[in-house]
Write a protein that holds these residues in place. Structure first.
Motif, PDB file in Angstrom:
ATOM      1  N   UNK A 196      60.679  23.708  33.653  1.00 20.78           N
ATOM      2  CA  UNK A 196      61.353  24.051  34.906  1.00 20.78           C
ATOM      3  C   UNK A 196      60.938  23.119  36.045  1.00 20.78           C
ATOM      4  N   UNK A 197      60.455  21.929  35.694  1.00 21.38           N
ATOM      5  CA  UNK A 197      60.009  21.004  36.720  1.00 21.38           C
ATOM      6  C   UNK A 197      58.615  21.373  37.199  1.00 21.38           C
ATOM      7  N   UNK A 198      58.311  20.975  38.420  1.00 24.82           N
ATOM      8  CA  UNK A 198      56.987  21.263  38.964  1.00 24.82           C
ATOM      9  C   UNK A 198      56.911  20.912  40.428  1.00 24.82           C
ATOM     10  N   UNK A 199      55.780  21.239  41.037  1.00 24.34           N
ATOM     11  CA  UNK A 199      55.595  20.941  42.453  1.00 24.34           C
ATOM     12  C   UNK A 199      56.542  21.739  43.332  1.00 24.34           C
ATOM     13  N   UNK A 200      56.896  21.196  44.496  1.00 21.63           N
ATOM     14  CA  UNK A 200      57.764  21.913  45.442  1.00 21.63           C
ATOM     15  C   UNK A 200      59.184  22.150  44.926  1.00 21.63           C
ATOM     16  N   UNK A 201      59.560  21.501  43.825  1.00 23.23           N
ATOM     17  CA  UNK A 201      60.902  21.693  43.276  1.00 23.23           C
ATOM     18  C   UNK A 201      60.879  22.464  41.955  1.00 23.23           C
ATOM     19  N   UNK A 202      59.804  23.164  41.694  1.00 20.93           N
ATOM     20  CA  UNK A 202      59.765  24.041  40.523  1.00 20.93           C
ATOM     21  C   UNK A 202      60.904  25.043  40.622  1.00 20.93           C
ATOM     22  N   UNK A 203      61.636  25.229  39.525  1.00 17.74           N
ATOM     23  CA  UNK A 203      62.840  26.077  39.542  1.00 17.74           C
ATOM     24  C   UNK A 203      62.516  27.496  40.013  1.00 17.74           C
ATOM     25  N   UNK A 204      63.097  27.967  41.116  1.00 19.66           N
ATOM     26  CA  UNK A 204      62.773  29.305  41.622  1.00 19.66           C
ATOM     27  C   UNK A 204      63.309  30.436  40.747  1.00 19.66           C
TER      28      UNK A 204
END
Length: 504
Positions: free
Chosen positions: A414-422
């Motif tokens: 789901x990605x990571x950091x501030x763009x982790x999938x909400x």
């Protein structure tokens, strides 16, 4: 006439030379820096994009990455999507890129994607706009994921879908999963039931939208890309009409859905609200249904895993009344189910890579990334790296025992950091609840050799045909088909309860 032709010819040649010069210029400059990753730029203008996007099984990294990693290492330079690019198949560099969003790197999807998603989509916006949209998404997910109404909607929808299978011997699972996820997400976002005319209209346009999202970005009337842009315009109009009806309706009462919350937010423009709805539909429809299909496909090939999964759900069901809904505590007990979902995400790689751009010259260990270059962290390469995951090409859910997904840097579906999938947790809840009723009511086997393919967007070429057989159970009056109890229960004057099957 001749003069005009000559001018046009000179202009075309100049344009072509300019493209070639722009293509090779970054390579010439950075050959002077020995720290720039090795690699190749491929053809002028096109670069290596077509080779990079060549379809391959989603539980592999594909011949392009295999070849380039063997020649240049896990980090190499290329020319992709009309830009000089650093491609990273390295777990540490990928994590560094994700954690330095808006500091050293920034989201940078190709311009044609903006044309379909819209300039206000949370997937493409950056900076403060992204923070505002993401904050809203996290608030909505946080207040929704454990709400009884939401969890009950998931179960009712799953049971209705399965009830339609009772006279079938084979289903196209991807189609059934999409029906399920679309009905759930449309109800939660817009408060629409599956049989409402607006729901049908949105679904028709959304299917056209999805086809164009992965098509060649050529805006000519009749092309999938052009139809997708037009479909988005129609979806926007439909959503705006629903919003206006909510605002001006004399007999309007709050439905408790996402739209109610959106209407109360004054920090978003109308376009941002419409884009937020479209982003939610996209995330809740296609990616969740693909995850469900991955689980069904992989579990159909793992009898020991399926037996343990079924036992877990039998134990959960045995502690509940016959017509009792599942709740958040039940979901938290589905530990092996979570392992199965994690492994399906690792092997299936629904999101292969993401697009980023270096905001300044960056040095990381032995690598130099020039300012302005595209950067592609490839998640699938890390997920399938045998040095990080033992027997990486095997589906083995037990590898996730006693591992913390939240802190596992080698696992980023789901990605990571501030763009982790909400919305990641919502996808898991829907998948887990659907699996609960599937394993208790049906046996299944996959038909033929239909496997998830990366185009790079993942899909099953045949839609995953699945042979199904209702599970029979013993009753006081004899043997009863398991699916005879799949439905929405008896009307009692209150909200209907799902008819559930207890497998002994």
């Amino acid at each position: 006439m001749v003069l005009g032709f000559c001018v046009a010819l000179v202009g075309f040649i100049g344009f072509l030379l300019g493209l070639i010069f722009t293509h090779f210029l970054p390579l010439f400059f950075n050959l002077r820096d020995t720290d720039t990753p090795k690699g190749s730029f491929g053809w002028p203008v096109l670069g290596e994009t077509l080779s990079f996007l060549k379809p391959h099984a989603s539980n592999s990294i594909g011949t392009f990455l295999e070849d380039h990693c063997a020649r240049f290492g896990k980090v190499f330079r290329s020319h992709l999507f009309c830009s000089p690019t650093i491609v990273s198949c390295d777990q540490e560099l990928n994590n560094f890129i994700l954690q330095n969003e808006e500091k050293l790197f920034q989201c940078s999807y190709p311009r044609p994607i903006h044309g379909i998603l819209g300039k206000s989509s949370m997937l493409v916006v950056v900076g403060d706009t992204h923070k505002r949209l993401r904050s809203l998404a996290l608030t909505l997910v946080g207040t929704t994921k454990s709400k009884p109404d939401y969890l009950h909607d998931i179960e009712r929808t799953a049971l209705q879908i399965m009830d339609s299978w009772k006279d079938k011997k084979q289903i196209i699972f991807c189609e059934e999963a999409r029906k399920f996820t679309f009905n759930v997400i449309v109800k939660q976002i817009l408060g629409l039931a599956p049989d409402e005319p607006q729901t049908t209209k949105i679904l028709e346009d959304f299917l056209a939208f999805m086809k164009g999202l992965i098509s060649f970005p050529l805006y000519i009337p009749g092309t999938p890309y052009a139809r997708a842009v037009q479909a988005r315009t129609r979806i926007s109009s439909t959503v705006k009409a629903i919003v206006e009806e909510r605002r001006t309706g004399e007999n309007y009462s709050k439905k408790g859905d996402f739209l109610d919350t959106l209407l109360s937010v004054n920090t978003l423009s109308e376009d941002e609200k419409v884009s937020f709805v479209l982003d939610s539909l996209l995330g809740g429809y296609e990616t969740t249904s693909l995850l469900m299909a991955m689980v069904v496909q992989f579990m159909g090939q793992s009898p020991p895993g399926l037996a343990q999964l079924k036992l877990e759900h039998q134990n959960i069901r045995s502690c509940k009344l016959e017509n009792e809904y599942l709740n958040w505590d039940d979901y938290k007990k589905m530990e092996f189910t979570q392992q199965v979902i994690n492994e399906a995400l690792r092997c299936g790689n629904i999101v292969k890579f993401v697009h980023r751009k270096a905001l300044k010259d960056v040095r990381f260990k032995d690598y130099f990334i020039p300012s302005g270059w595209k950067v592609l962290p490839v998640f699938s390469a890390v997920h399938l790296d045998p040095s990080l995951h033992g027997s990486a090409l095997e589906f083995h859910p037990w590898r996730w025992e006693n591992q913390s997904q939240a802190t596992c840097k080698k696992f980023t579906p789901f990605g990571g950091g501030p763009r982790f999938c909400p919305g990641s947790e919502l996808a898991k809840v829907e998948t887990a609840f659907f699996l609960h009723h599937l394993v208790l009511n049906f046996r299944w086997s996959t038909e033929g050799a239909d496997h998830p393919m990366a185009y790079p967007y993942v899909e099953f070429h045949k839609g995953l045909p699945v042979n199904i057989e209702p599970i029979e159970r013993e009753t006081s009056s004899g043997t009863e088909r398991g699916d005879s109890k799949v439905g929405v229960g008896q009307e009692t004057g209150k909200e209907s309860q799902p008819g559930l099957v207890v497998i002994s």
